[in-house]
Motif scaffolding. Sequence first.
Motif, mmCIF file in Angstrom:
data_model
loop_
_atom_site.group_PDB
_atom_site.id
_atom_site.type_symbol
_atom_site.label_atom_id
_atom_site.label_comp_id
_atom_site.label_asym_id
_atom_site.label_seq_id
_atom_site.Cartn_x
_atom_site.Cartn_y
_atom_site.Cartn_z
ATOM 1 N N SER A 26 0.808 -1.212 0.000
ATOM 2 C CA SER A 26 0.000 0.000 0.000
ATOM 3 C C SER A 26 0.842 1.263 0.000
ATOM 4 C CB SER A 26 -0.929 0.014 1.223
ATOM 5 O OG SER A 26 -1.632 -1.191 1.358
ATOM 6 N N PHE A 27 2.039 1.197 0.566
ATOM 7 C CA PHE A 27 2.858 2.399 0.707
ATOM 8 C C PHE A 27 4.317 1.986 0.838
ATOM 9 C CE2 PHE A 27 4.967 5.614 3.364
ATOM 10 C CZ PHE A 27 4.633 6.788 2.692
ATOM 11 N N LEU A 90 -1.372 -4.629 2.649
ATOM 12 C CA LEU A 90 -2.773 -5.053 2.849
ATOM 13 C C LEU A 90 -3.666 -3.895 3.250
ATOM 14 C CD1 LEU A 90 -2.003 -8.320 4.856
ATOM 15 C CD2 LEU A 90 -2.433 -8.099 2.401
ATOM 16 N N LYS A 91 -3.624 -2.822 2.430
ATOM 17 C CA LYS A 91 -4.446 -1.631 2.658
ATOM 18 C C LYS A 91 -4.173 -1.033 4.044
ATOM 19 C CE LYS A 91 -8.088 -3.119 -0.485
ATOM 20 N NZ LYS A 91 -9.549 -3.379 -0.664
ATOM 21 N N GLY A 141 0.372 -3.441 13.268
ATOM 22 C CA GLY A 141 -0.625 -4.216 12.544
ATOM 23 C C GLY A 141 -2.012 -4.064 13.128
ATOM 24 N N ASN A 142 -3.000 -4.422 12.304
ATOM 25 C CA ASN A 142 -4.404 -4.407 12.705
ATOM 26 C C ASN A 142 -4.993 -5.772 12.350
ATOM 27 O OD1 ASN A 142 -7.388 -2.602 11.640
ATOM 28 N ND2 ASN A 142 -6.932 -3.566 13.586
#
Length: 409
Positions: A26-27, A90-91, A141-142
């Motif tokens: 994502s970045f 992962l977004k 992380g989430n």
Amino acid sequence: YNSFFYPSVGLSVIASKIIKLPEVISFFKLRGSYANISSDVAPYYTLPTYSSGTNWNGSSSVNQPGTIIAPDIRPNKTISTEFGAELRFLKNRLGVDFTYFNYLEKDFVKEVPISQASGFNYLLLNADEIYRRGVEIVVSGNPIKTKDLSWNVTANFSTLRRTVKSYYGGDSIRDGIKVGERTDQYRTWGWERSPDGQIVYGSNGFPQYIDHVVNLGTYNPDWEFGLLNTIAYKNFTLSFSFDGRIGGLLYNGVEQKLYEGGMHPASANSFRDDSYAGNASYVGQGVVVTSGAVEYDVQGNIVSDTRKFAPNTKAVKYIDWVFATYVNGVDGANIYDRTFVKLREVTITYNFSPKLLGKTPFKGASLTVTGRNLALWSKVKYMDPDGYFGTTLAEPSYRNIGVNLNLKF
């Protein structure tokens, strides 16, 4: 050579906006910086000055300086470089931030002893070169993200090493520290030991130590870490964090004082009672040398060893043994591994729903319970290694629990 120059440059590139990357990334950002920093030591360290002397019979006096200054002396200089990268996957559900830094301390001013026949005691000059290098990694992380439940976690790892790049005059070793080795060597007196680690006793029944100071290890941690978790479920939020330091040595002055005052739990035994009665009944665990000799280098490494050993059988008075070992003995008797892990903080928050506040004058309300320094895992006895900063006694940490009620009108 008395001017200062402060060049620096920094550059960062968001690569994910320049090139097409796989969808999972994502970045992506790269960064780097360079700086050259100079500093002085004192206002008059480039010029010799007089110091105040003794007043005699109403007359004042001044003393000539005892240090001569090298004519080409230069400011202290630190050259720093830093590189890093930040990635999210992962977004933005998973992130990694990496940093490497390197500081070169050069031209640092040092007083070098010289012959007093010159009229001075020291020569002030630019001396050693020291590296400070380290790495820091942060992973966030989430793992869980739903309507009612979310879990966020952040972990960080860091390490810092201060090593010798070069010594003035081309020396390869100084004060027991070789070029390329860490500067935070714990250098003190240590017990003489057999090859299998047993303490060597003298013919008097007391432990004996190496006849010069040696390197026992390093006192700074090898690395540090932290872990933060935040879990939210509907109106409840739970947050807890761990952190710790791995490696390093410390001197347990609390234990030494407990032995000195007769308050150490280990001193409550029949041997102490025998000692008070004047009987020598305690035999220290270890070995004695029956033949041969050992030779150490300046760092405490064994150069040659022809010793033969037998178990120690000499009985002594227990109190005398305690004082010879722990109270008046070498530092090595009270040195511990500094490693520890702490449950640093736990926070539980409840946010009152608007339905519960409907008939009250409040627009919002939350109740939070916070606890700090709740648990400690360490091999160090009787003291908190978290409060140790090189002194013999460490300031203990306070465990506290607080309640906070937040009301919005």
